[in-house]
Each structure stands twice: as structure tokens, then as C-alpha cells.
Design a protein around this motif. Structure first.
Motif, PDB file in Angstrom:
ATOM      1  N   CYS A  17       0.845  -1.185   0.000  1.00  0.00           N
ATOM      2  CA  CYS A  17       0.000   0.000   0.000  1.00  0.00           C
ATOM      3  C   CYS A  17       0.886   1.242   0.000  1.00  0.00           C
ATOM      4  CB  CYS A  17      -0.908  -0.021   1.229  1.00  0.00           C
ATOM      5  SG  CYS A  17      -1.821   1.514   1.477  1.00  0.00           S
ATOM      6  N   CYS A  20       0.005   3.162   3.888  1.00  0.00           N
ATOM      7  CA  CYS A  20       0.367   2.567   5.184  1.00  0.00           C
ATOM      8  C   CYS A  20       1.451   1.514   5.029  1.00  0.00           C
ATOM      9  CB  CYS A  20      -0.862   1.990   5.881  1.00  0.00           C
ATOM     10  SG  CYS A  20      -1.511   0.510   5.110  1.00  0.00           S
ATOM     11  N   CYS A  22       1.238  -1.628   4.059  1.00  0.00           N
ATOM     12  CA  CYS A  22       0.873  -3.027   4.290  1.00  0.00           C
ATOM     13  C   CYS A  22       0.901  -3.799   2.971  1.00  0.00           C
ATOM     14  CB  CYS A  22      -0.512  -3.119   4.939  1.00  0.00           C
ATOM     15  SG  CYS A  22      -1.871  -2.759   3.821  1.00  0.00           S
ATOM     16  N   CYS A  70      -4.515  -0.068   0.026  1.00  0.00           N
ATOM     17  CA  CYS A  70      -5.365  -1.085   0.632  1.00  0.00           C
ATOM     18  C   CYS A  70      -6.761  -0.484   0.791  1.00  0.00           C
ATOM     19  CB  CYS A  70      -4.799  -1.549   1.966  1.00  0.00           C
ATOM     20  SG  CYS A  70      -4.872  -0.327   3.271  1.00  0.00           S
ATOM     21  N   CYS A  73      -7.187   2.308   3.576  1.00  0.00           N
ATOM     22  CA  CYS A  73      -6.573   3.599   3.248  1.00  0.00           C
ATOM     23  C   CYS A  73      -7.381   4.310   2.169  1.00  0.00           C
ATOM     24  CB  CYS A  73      -5.146   3.421   2.748  1.00  0.00           C
ATOM     25  SG  CYS A  73      -3.966   3.218   4.084  1.00  0.00           S
TER      26      CYS A  73
HETATM   27 ZN   LIG Z   1      -3.025   1.093   3.415  1.00  0.00          ZN
END
Ligand SMILES: [Zn+2]
Length: 95
Positions: A17, A20, A22, A70, A73
Motif C-alpha cells: 500500500c 500505510c 501493508c 489497501c 486507506c
Molecule cells: Zn493502506
């Protein structure tokens, strides 16, 4: 957006992502870095707004303007610009 286009966006951050960091899960979002504004009009029969398919900022509809994000987000970023989104995240951290 084609499968190939999605792959290019996915590879931008090595499958992570952009916000963030991830690992992207199936169903990740291709997020517009600069928001595009889609026109919508009121559908009286259905009692809700519907997108007309016209885009008010077609110049933002480019691959360079996509970031992989993601789902959470993307939903939180909504139609904010990156700068506005960062301010938003800062407030989450502070609170
Ligand atoms: Zn994210």
C-alpha cells in the motif's frame, strides 16, 4: 483499467500500500493521487445520486496518477489529496 495497468500500479510500491505500507490483499484499490471528480446527477426514481460517467478532471485519469492502496486507506483517503490525507493521518495519531 486493464489488468496490465493494474499490474503497473501494483508494482509501483512492490505490492505494498502506498500509504500505510501493508501488503496488498486481493481487491486492493487503484487510488487517484489527485482526485478526479465524477459528475453525478439526482435520480428521482431511485431517490439517490448516480454517476453520469463524465469526469470533470480527465487530465487526472493517467497511470502516473494512480497509487496502489489497501481498502481501508482508500476509503479513508476518499477524495482528499495526498497532502490533506497526511494531515488527516496526523490527527489520528494525535488523538
Ligand atoms: Zn493502506
Amino acid at each position: 483499467m486493464t489488468k496490465k495497468d493494474r499490474q503497473i500500479v501494483f508494482d509501483k510500491y512492490n505490492g505494498k500500500c502506498a500509504y500505510c505500507g501493508c501488503e496488498l490483499m486481493k481487491g486492493w484499490h487503484a487510488d487517484h493521487i489527485e482526485p478526479i471528480v465524477r459528475d453525478s446527477k439526482w435520480n428521482r426514481n431511485k431517490g439517490r445520486f448516480e454517476q453520469t460517467g463524465t469526469c470533470r478532471k480527465p487530465e487526472n485519469e493517467t497511470l502516473e496518477n494512480y497509487n496502489p492502496a489497501c481498502a481501508s486507506c482508500n476509503i479513508q483517503k476518499n477524495s482528499f489529496t495526498v497532502e490533506q490525507f497526511r494531515i488527516n493521518i496526523k490527527q489520528f495519531v494525535n488523538s
